[in-house]
Design a protein around this motif. Structure first.
Motif, PDB file in Angstrom:
ATOM      1  N   PRO A  63      34.118   1.883 -23.597  1.00  0.00           N
ATOM      2  CA  PRO A  63      34.396   2.521 -22.322  1.00  0.00           C
ATOM      3  C   PRO A  63      33.774   3.308 -21.611  1.00  0.00           C
ATOM      4  CG  PRO A  63      35.826   3.049 -24.849  1.00  0.00           C
ATOM      5  CD  PRO A  63      34.602   1.908 -24.585  1.00  0.00           C
ATOM      6  N   GLU A  64      33.000   4.020 -21.957  1.00  0.00           N
ATOM      7  CA  GLU A  64      31.480   4.770 -21.200  1.00  0.00           C
ATOM      8  C   GLU A  64      30.798   4.131 -19.813  1.00  0.00           C
ATOM      9  OE1 GLU A  64      29.772   7.846 -23.777  1.00  0.00           O
ATOM     10  OE2 GLU A  64      31.654   8.368 -24.532  1.00  0.00           O
ATOM     11  N   ALA A  65      31.200   3.021 -20.348  1.00  0.00           N
ATOM     12  CA  ALA A  65      30.724   1.844 -19.087  1.00  0.00           C
ATOM     13  C   ALA A  65      30.768   2.101 -17.489  1.00  0.00           C
ATOM     14  CB  ALA A  65      30.615   0.599 -19.497  1.00  0.00           C
ATOM     15  N   GLY A  66      30.430   2.573 -16.794  1.00  0.00           N
ATOM     16  CA  GLY A  66      30.407   3.614 -15.467  1.00  0.00           C
ATOM     17  C   GLY A  66      31.012   4.888 -15.351  1.00  0.00           C
ATOM     18  N   GLU A  93      29.431   6.821 -17.179  1.00  0.00           N
ATOM     19  CA  GLU A  93      28.260   8.153 -17.789  1.00  0.00           C
ATOM     20  C   GLU A  93      28.441   9.621 -16.943  1.00  0.00           C
ATOM     21  OE1 GLU A  93      27.818   3.857 -18.688  1.00  0.00           O
ATOM     22  OE2 GLU A  93      27.454   5.205 -16.828  1.00  0.00           O
ATOM     23  N   ALA A  94      28.394   8.995 -16.179  1.00  0.00           N
ATOM     24  CA  ALA A  94      28.934  11.388 -15.539  1.00  0.00           C
ATOM     25  C   ALA A  94      29.510  12.018 -16.269  1.00  0.00           C
ATOM     26  CB  ALA A  94      28.581  10.838 -13.808  1.00  0.00           C
ATOM     27  N   VAL A  95      31.171  11.952 -16.098  1.00  0.00           N
ATOM     28  CA  VAL A  95      31.769  12.301 -16.745  1.00  0.00           C
ATOM     29  C   VAL A  95      31.794  12.150 -18.319  1.00  0.00           C
ATOM     30  CG1 VAL A  95      33.374  12.148 -14.520  1.00  0.00           C
ATOM     31  CG2 VAL A  95      33.712  10.468 -16.569  1.00  0.00           C
ATOM     32  N   GLY A 124      43.364   4.028 -26.146  1.00  0.00           N
ATOM     33  CA  GLY A 124      42.166   4.856 -27.828  1.00  0.00           C
ATOM     34  C   GLY A 124      41.078   6.192 -27.578  1.00  0.00           C
ATOM     35  N   TYR A 125      40.686   5.607 -26.447  1.00  0.00           N
ATOM     36  CA  TYR A 125      39.553   6.087 -25.902  1.00  0.00           C
ATOM     37  C   TYR A 125      39.467   7.115 -25.494  1.00  0.00           C
ATOM     38  CZ  TYR A 125      35.043   7.855 -24.059  1.00  0.00           C
ATOM     39  OH  TYR A 125      34.277   8.537 -23.432  1.00  0.00           O
ATOM     40  N   ALA A 126      40.780   7.442 -24.409  1.00  0.00           N
ATOM     41  CA  ALA A 126      41.172   7.787 -23.140  1.00  0.00           C
ATOM     42  C   ALA A 126      41.955   9.210 -23.652  1.00  0.00           C
ATOM     43  CB  ALA A 126      41.697   7.116 -21.754  1.00  0.00           C
ATOM     44  N   GLU A 132      38.221  13.548 -20.019  1.00  0.00           N
ATOM     45  CA  GLU A 132      37.749  13.398 -18.981  1.00  0.00           C
ATOM     46  C   GLU A 132      38.608  12.211 -18.559  1.00  0.00           C
ATOM     47  OE1 GLU A 132      34.661  10.869 -22.314  1.00  0.00           O
ATOM     48  OE2 GLU A 132      35.878  12.736 -21.812  1.00  0.00           O
ATOM     49  N   ARG A 133      38.164  11.610 -17.149  1.00  0.00           N
ATOM     50  CA  ARG A 133      39.660  10.333 -16.550  1.00  0.00           C
ATOM     51  C   ARG A 133      38.346   9.847 -16.851  1.00  0.00           C
ATOM     52  NH1 ARG A 133      41.730  13.657 -12.110  1.00  0.00           N
ATOM     53  NH2 ARG A 133      43.023  14.722 -12.248  1.00  0.00           N
ATOM     54  N   LEU A 134      38.900   7.965 -17.727  1.00  0.00           N
ATOM     55  CA  LEU A 134      38.044   6.855 -16.927  1.00  0.00           C
ATOM     56  C   LEU A 134      38.519   6.418 -15.868  1.00  0.00           C
ATOM     57  CD1 LEU A 134      37.430   6.374 -20.223  1.00  0.00           C
ATOM     58  CD2 LEU A 134      36.099   8.124 -18.626  1.00  0.00           C
ATOM     59  N   ASP A 135      38.466   6.980 -14.395  1.00  0.00           N
ATOM     60  CA  ASP A 135      39.376   6.291 -13.450  1.00  0.00           C
ATOM     61  C   ASP A 135      38.415   6.694 -12.130  1.00  0.00           C
ATOM     62  OD1 ASP A 135      42.225   7.681 -13.669  1.00  0.00           O
ATOM     63  OD2 ASP A 135      41.055   7.526 -12.134  1.00  0.00           O
TER      64      ASP A 135
END
Length: 644
Positions: free
Chosen positions: A359-362, A364-366, A627-629, A634-637
């Motif tokens: 889920p962190e792919a793309g 990584e900065a956050v 599940g990760y989020a 952090e926000r993954l969007d």
């Protein structure tokens, strides 16, 4: 120090004075992380994570060389005044880790996207547009001059940013590949006819680039085994152009399952394409690519002399630290790429890539660093619950996971029992190992967890990952996929499978039943057969499996009635009906969420969040990401704050 298990993979290689610390390559792939035409923080963090993880050579995503060349609105624009400074920051970040960085250039020709470029598509000779109405534009002398100029200007921009070299994508039925291909190139000028002429444009581009980048930077080429004479083309360029490496892919946009092989394809399928080039050329290093998804496989390819370098792109998307883990012998810790192809499926839909496994792919900065300390309870040991427990423990939380049954993995474990879907099991197994490594308290055989059970654990946060259940037809004797996969063997007799999802489940059950020697009819009521697989490049392989198993497919109908032994279908365009009779009727229906625990917990003022199918039944990647989020700050969007 080179690990004894991987003496070839971890051996350094020097190309034109550039020392590669090992043989692992992140090959060019369109991430769509561009920010208004330039690489920003998101792209920089993505590439830097792979450099920090030990990748030796990174090839940046393709840079279009002409206004007609691109494929996505996020393509980089080398002529933008912000491009060089932005790329310079990215290159510096990668160089900090000792990684060599190359920029790929391309013109996608007939496979450019006119909705992104708002221009005509180019080809060496007249032919129809491959995926729509209209015809392609035949390249003339003026166009070739523009093409050479575009390569020169793009390369100058890349060099100004400090790259270590440039690479040309002459592959996959793109523009230059079309010039090389006898079946596409029917020109009567000096660019058509014998191979010598058909290779002329490639030679001219490479000569221009070598002049621009000078004698010290790398110059690479990617070719595809989808080109009939690809070995001869490789020999030609090795002998006639000053190139440092030849990367050998496979397939084209007409055969996408060869270009980016999906799950169900043999790991390492591309190695055999590189081997003849390695055997028949000298000088340039040869890069093999195509489902090289594990260090053992890469080591074998190098040891056997099939190649000099290995493209492991999707493996590095799934686990940026894969090279470093291989170097220290931590193979069990490597998060495996399973070929689900969520990455390319999102790119095809014009969105930034993502990874089912990572889920962190793309993002990584956050992504946050460890430092939790919460008491987290996860209810449900499917893949959403496993990922929530893993991530929470990774952040430093104290985690307890309650699983109703004895086996972890939920529906994904069930899907892994279908033919060609076995690698789904790897996604479960890796997370099980991680929970053990991280010290998660996993309690199996718990039964149905109640709000009282959870409250006694005094959680700060509860992740409800209780999954979903299929909406049953209500008819006794109509089976579910779970009945077929996990139940007792069915008596002999034909079967009809009604598929409402257009995904692997219905198709896989049909194939499973057919391989038992039954006559099987697959009725696709949600759209064309395998509709949800096309963007992941998985449909051609799935259809071939159905054909090989002898499954009969019915499309364009809805279900009028369903009962044990019979399904009555209604044709969409004229409403006529037809019956399909079979002793066994399987209904691959949609699911409903099982999240009753959430309101019960919230009524006790316990923080609770539903994830995955318990939130809304969808796909595997959604479950893992949620599940990760759920446990991550952090926000993954990438939705702008102004429209949230």
């Amino acid at each position: 120090m080179i690990d004894a298990a991987f003496p070839h993979l971890l051996a350094p290689l020097t190309l034109r004075g550039h020392r590669l610390p090992n043989r692992i390559v992140l090959t060019a792939h369109t991430t769509s992380f561009g920010e208004d035409g330039v690489p920003g923080d998101r792209a920089r963090a993505y590439y830097e994570a792979r450099a920090a993880g030990g990748t030796a050579l990174i090839v940046m995503e393709p840079l279009p060389v002409h206004p007609t060349a691109g494929v996505t609105p996020q393509n980089y624009r080398f002529a933008d005044e912000r491009f060089v400074p932005a790329l310079r920051r990215l290159v510096a970040a990668v160089h900090r880790h000792g990684t060599v960085f190359v920029s790929q250039l391309y013109h996608l020709g007939p496979n450019a996207d006119h909705t992104a470029t708002m221009r005509e598509r180019w080809a060496p000779s007249e032919r129809p547009v491959p995926d729509g109405p209209g015809m392609l534009h035949v390249v003339d002398a003026g166009d070739i001059a523009e093409l050479l100029d575009g390569h020169e200007r793009a390369a100058r921009a890349a060099v100004a940013a400090g790259v270590d070299g440039v690479e040309c994508m002459f592959a996959y039925d793109t523009l230059v590949d079309g010039f090389m291909a006898a079946h596409w190139n029917r020109r009567r000028d000096g660019y058509g006819g014998p191979l010598e002429n058909r290779m002329r444009l490639a030679r001219e581009i490479l000569a221009v680039l070598r002049d621009v980048i000078g004698p010290d930077r790398l110059l690479g080429v990617t070719l595809s085994a989808g080109l009939d004479e690809y070995v001869e083309a490789a020999e030609h360029l090795a002998a006639r152009s000053d190139v440092d490496y030849l990367a050998i892919g496979n397939g084209s946009y007409d055969t996408p399952h060869l270009l980016i092989p999906p799950m169900g394809t043999a790991p390492g399928v591309g190695i055999a394409c590189a081997a003849p080039v390695r055997a028949r050329t000298s000088g340039p290093a040869v890069v093999a690519e195509g489902r090289i998804n594990h260090p053992d496989l890469a080591e074998r390819a190098l040891r056997d002399g099939a190649c000099d370098l290995v493209g492991m792109t999707r493996a590095l998307i799934a686990d940026p630290a894969m090279p470093a883990k291989a170097a220290r012998g931590a193979l069990a810790a490597i998060r495996p790429c399973i070929g689900d192809n969520l990455c390319i499926a999102r790119r095809i839909r014009k969105f930034p890539i993502a990874c089912l496994q990572n889920p962190e792919a793309g993002f990584e900065a956050v992504a946050q660093q460890p430092g939790g300390g919460r008491r987290v309870v996860v209810v449900g040991g499917g893949v959403a619950g496993l990922e929530a427990a893993r991530r929470a423990a990774e952040l430093g939380d104290v985690v307890t996971l309650l699983e109703r049954g004895e086996e972890l993995g939920g529906q994904l474990r069930l899907l892994a029992r279908l033919p060609g879907r076995e690698e789904y099991g790897l996604a479960v197994e890796w997370r099980e190992r991680e929970l053990a490594r991280l010290g998660v308290d996993v309690r199996r055989g718990w039964g149905t967890a109640t709000a009282d059970d959870v409250a006694r654990l005094r959680p700060d946060l509860v992740v409800v990952a209780t999954g979903s259940e299929q909406v049953r037809s209500g008819m006794d004797g109509v089976l579910t996929p779970g009945d077929v996969i996990a139940g007792d063997p069915l008596p002999r007799g034909a079967a009809v499978v009604v598929d409402e999802e257009g995904h692997h489940k219905g198709m896989g059950v049909a194939e499973l039943l057919a391989r038992q020697g039954r006559e099987v009819t697959l009725v696709c009521v949600s759209g064309p057969v395998g509709a949800e697989l096309a963007s992941a490049f998985a449909l051609p392989l799935a259809l071939e499996r159905l054909r090989a198993a002898g499954v009969r497919v019915v499309e364009g109908h809805s279900v009028a009635e369903m009962a044990p032994g019979r399904v009555l279908l209604r044709r969409a365009y004229d409403r006529t009906t037809r019956a399909v009779d079979a002793p066994h009727v399987v209904h691959a229906a949609r699911h409903r969420a099982c999240a009753e625990l959430v309101p019960a917990l919230r009524a006790r003022d316990i923080a609770a969040v539903a994830v995955g199918d318990a939130r809304a039944p969808r796909e595997v990647g959604d479950a893992i990401r949620e599940g990760y989020a759920a446990v991550s700050p952090e926000r993954l969007d990438t939705t702008p704050d102004s429209v949230r």
